[in-house]
Write a protein that holds these residues in place. Structure first.
Motif, PDB file in Angstrom:
ATOM      1  N   ARG A  82       0.820  -1.028   0.169  1.00 23.14           N
ATOM      2  CA  ARG A  82      -0.174   0.137  -0.008  1.00 23.14           C
ATOM      3  C   ARG A  82       0.774   1.324   0.157  1.00 23.14           C
ATOM      4  N   ASP A  83       0.576   1.968  -0.737  1.00 24.02           N
ATOM      5  CA  ASP A  83       1.308   3.494  -0.915  1.00 24.02           C
ATOM      6  C   ASP A  83       0.824   4.372   0.171  1.00 24.02           C
ATOM      7  N   SER A  84       1.804   4.956   0.949  1.00 22.89           N
ATOM      8  CA  SER A  84       1.729   5.737   2.242  1.00 22.89           C
ATOM      9  C   SER A  84       2.667   6.701   2.430  1.00 22.89           C
ATOM     10  N   ASN A  85       2.560   7.618   3.369  1.00 22.92           N
ATOM     11  CA  ASN A  85       3.500   8.516   3.668  1.00 22.92           C
ATOM     12  C   ASN A  85       4.337   7.759   4.913  1.00 22.92           C
ATOM     13  N   TYR A  86       5.462   8.560   5.246  1.00 26.38           N
ATOM     14  CA  TYR A  86       6.163   7.483   6.330  1.00 26.38           C
ATOM     15  C   TYR A  86       6.841   8.535   7.318  1.00 26.38           C
ATOM     16  N   LEU A  87       7.215   7.918   8.442  1.00 29.11           N
ATOM     17  CA  LEU A  87       7.967   8.716   9.385  1.00 29.11           C
ATOM     18  C   LEU A  87       9.589   8.032   9.658  1.00 29.11           C
ATOM     19  N   CYS A  88      10.414   9.077   9.334  1.00 23.27           N
ATOM     20  CA  CYS A  88      11.892   8.494   9.693  1.00 23.27           C
ATOM     21  C   CYS A  88      12.294   8.835  10.895  1.00 23.27           C
ATOM     22  N   GLU A  89      13.557   7.974  11.503  1.00 22.84           N
ATOM     23  CA  GLU A  89      14.036   8.272  12.955  1.00 22.84           C
ATOM     24  C   GLU A  89      15.468   8.046  12.565  1.00 22.84           C
ATOM     25  N   ARG A  90      16.081   8.864  13.417  1.00 25.81           N
ATOM     26  CA  ARG A  90      17.711   8.706  13.503  1.00 25.81           C
ATOM     27  C   ARG A  90      18.190   9.271  14.865  1.00 25.81           C
ATOM     28  N   PRO A  91      19.485   8.978  15.226  1.00 28.20           N
ATOM     29  CA  PRO A  91      20.023   9.492  16.547  1.00 28.20           C
ATOM     30  C   PRO A  91      20.187  11.042  16.205  1.00 28.20           C
ATOM     31  N   ALA A  92      19.743  11.677  17.390  1.00 31.85           N
ATOM     32  CA  ALA A  92      19.603  13.203  17.242  1.00 31.85           C
ATOM     33  C   ALA A  92      21.188  13.802  16.889  1.00 31.85           C
ATOM     34  N   GLY A  93      20.952  14.785  16.050  1.00 26.50           N
ATOM     35  CA  GLY A  93      22.404  15.329  15.413  1.00 26.50           C
ATOM     36  C   GLY A  93      23.173  16.190  16.446  1.00 26.50           C
ATOM     37  N   LYS A  94      24.174  16.592  15.932  1.00 21.05           N
ATOM     38  CA  LYS A  94      25.234  17.307  16.630  1.00 21.05           C
ATOM     39  C   LYS A  94      25.878  18.771  15.967  1.00 21.05           C
ATOM     40  N   THR A  95      26.032  19.576  16.733  1.00 18.23           N
ATOM     41  CA  THR A  95      26.515  20.956  15.811  1.00 18.23           C
ATOM     42  C   THR A  95      28.073  21.085  16.220  1.00 18.23           C
ATOM     43  N   VAL A  96      28.720  21.737  15.393  1.00 16.21           N
ATOM     44  CA  VAL A  96      30.060  22.159  15.734  1.00 16.21           C
ATOM     45  C   VAL A  96      30.318  23.410  15.051  1.00 16.21           C
ATOM     46  N   GLU A  97      30.889  24.349  15.870  1.00 16.59           N
ATOM     47  CA  GLU A  97      31.128  25.819  15.479  1.00 16.59           C
ATOM     48  C   GLU A  97      32.528  26.116  15.249  1.00 16.59           C
ATOM     49  N   GLY A  98      32.766  27.125  14.341  1.00 13.55           N
ATOM     50  CA  GLY A  98      34.320  27.481  13.937  1.00 13.55           C
ATOM     51  C   GLY A  98      34.048  28.809  13.424  1.00 13.55           C
ATOM     52  N   SER A  99      35.353  29.223  13.214  1.00 18.46           N
ATOM     53  CA  SER A  99      35.505  30.812  12.478  1.00 18.46           C
ATOM     54  C   SER A  99      36.760  30.847  11.564  1.00 18.46           C
ATOM     55  N   SER A 100      36.775  31.655  10.803  1.00 18.18           N
ATOM     56  CA  SER A 100      38.120  31.855   9.864  1.00 18.18           C
ATOM     57  C   SER A 100      38.361  33.150   9.302  1.00 18.18           C
ATOM     58  N   VAL A 101      39.375  33.765   9.473  1.00 17.02           N
ATOM     59  CA  VAL A 101      39.506  35.126   8.860  1.00 17.02           C
ATOM     60  C   VAL A 101      39.915  34.884   7.577  1.00 17.02           C
ATOM     61  N   LYS A 102      39.392  35.683   6.451  1.00 20.33           N
ATOM     62  CA  LYS A 102      39.535  35.504   5.066  1.00 20.33           C
ATOM     63  C   LYS A 102      40.347  36.726   4.502  1.00 20.33           C
ATOM     64  N   THR A 103      41.229  36.962   3.825  1.00 23.57           N
ATOM     65  CA  THR A 103      41.703  38.025   3.136  1.00 23.57           C
ATOM     66  C   THR A 103      40.697  38.043   1.690  1.00 23.57           C
ATOM     67  N   VAL A 104      39.930  38.869   1.541  1.00 24.22           N
ATOM     68  CA  VAL A 104      39.028  38.990   0.342  1.00 24.22           C
ATOM     69  C   VAL A 104      38.938  40.300  -0.216  1.00 24.22           C
ATOM     70  N   TYR A 105      38.767  40.377  -1.660  1.00 23.39           N
ATOM     71  CA  TYR A 105      38.425  41.762  -2.212  1.00 23.39           C
ATOM     72  C   TYR A 105      37.390  41.296  -3.324  1.00 23.39           C
ATOM     73  N   SER A 106      36.664  42.082  -3.835  1.00 21.57           N
ATOM     74  CA  SER A 106      35.761  41.918  -4.940  1.00 21.57           C
ATOM     75  C   SER A 106      35.361  43.293  -5.594  1.00 21.57           C
ATOM     76  N   SER A 107      35.090  43.208  -6.877  1.00 25.87           N
ATOM     77  CA  SER A 107      34.653  44.378  -7.756  1.00 25.87           C
ATOM     78  C   SER A 107      33.146  44.482  -7.968  1.00 25.87           C
ATOM     79  N   LYS A 108      32.644  43.226  -7.366  1.00 19.24           N
ATOM     80  CA  LYS A 108      31.285  43.127  -7.439  1.00 19.24           C
ATOM     81  C   LYS A 108      30.436  43.327  -6.127  1.00 19.24           C
ATOM     82  N   LYS A 109      29.205  43.172  -6.040  1.00 15.05           N
ATOM     83  CA  LYS A 109      28.550  43.258  -4.738  1.00 15.05           C
ATOM     84  C   LYS A 109      28.846  41.843  -4.025  1.00 15.05           C
TER      85      LYS A 109
END
Length: 260
Positions: A154-181
């Motif tokens: 029978r065709d139906s919708n469904y419910l998926c389950e997985r272990p709760a996720g995790k987040t990781v944070e970070g930052s980086s300094v980049k030297t950037v230029y652009s002639s456009k927006k």
């Protein structure tokens, strides 16, 4: 498999070509996952599919069909689905293993007990001796997400389950230029991750905050060692001179990730 990856990045209108080796590149579409306890759940409301297709679809997301073992979880899913879902049925991770009323097992191998059941009477009735799969049913008076044994075809919708996720944070300094927006910038994670994230949220600001430059940041591509961010000025419709820009980010993983 190790392969050579060629990355094209446009900055001020010129083309920069970077060559390097990496293990793989993966971009995963964003989906809404609802966290409950140690797990998170995805409610599929698209074109109905049979049980096998539902199992395979969840597997592609690193998940299984949901195991609705407690009344608390059942009520959470019923509330999340709402009172007017687009389809009557949502497959869950429960299947018949014998013809007894309690002859069902979850997809982790655990058996169903009387105290866990949410059957809609007189189910499970195994109509025509061909109802081996189980769905949560809506739109029937008094059903409210109750269990209903159905044919696996029978065709139906469904419910998926997985272990709760995790987040990781970070930052980086980049030297950037652009002639456009706007411009594209590759940002290394600067840490060894066991898997690429499925989503990244980022923001950017001038390292020297006395500058008026303000940016909108969107994730252009996600890779195993880096992501590509699209920086767009929102204060002016022009580019900027060579500047140091701090890009901070948060990466989302659908399974526990090892950081070295």
């Amino acid at each position: 498999m190790i392969s050579l990856l060629i990355i094209y990045i446009f900055t001020d209108g010129s083309l920069v070509v970077l060559l390097r080796f990496q293990l793989f590149s993966l971009t995963v579409g964003d989906k809404t996952w609802l966290k409950f306890g140690a797990s998170e759940f995805y409610i599929y409301r698209g074109s109905p599919v049979n049980h096998t297709a539902a199992v395979n679809a969840c597997a592609l997301l690193g998940a299984t069909l949901a195991r609705v073992k407690t009344t608390q979880l059942h009520n959470f899913l019923v509330k999340s689905i709402g009172t007017n879902p687009p389809q009557d049925f949502f497959f869950i991770g429960l299947k018949r293993v014998n013809l007894e009323k309690t002859g069902f097992k979850w997809n982790d191998g655990s058996s169903v007990t009387t105290g866990e059941t949410q059957w809609l009477s007189p189910d499970p009735n195994n109509k025509n001796n061909n109802e081996y799969c189980v769905s949560m049913i809506f739109k029937v008076i008094g059903s409210n997400g109750s269990w209903y044994d159905v044919q696996c075809s029978r065709d139906s919708n469904y419910l998926c389950e997985r272990p709760a996720g995790k987040t990781v944070e970070g930052s980086s300094v980049k030297t950037v230029y652009s002639s456009k927006k706007y411009t594209l910038v590759a940002v290394l994670y600067k840490m060894c991750l066991s898997a690429p994230p499925y989503k990244i949220q980022a923001r950017a600001r001038m390292l020297d905050e006395s500058f008026p430059h303000r940016f909108n940041v969107t994730t252009y591509d996600i890779r195993s060692l880096e992501f590509v961010a699209r920086l767009e000025r929102i204060d002016l419709d022009i580019g900027w001179n060579t500047s140091q820009i701090n890009i901070s980010w948060k990466a989302y993983f659908n399974t526990t990730v090892t950081i070295n």
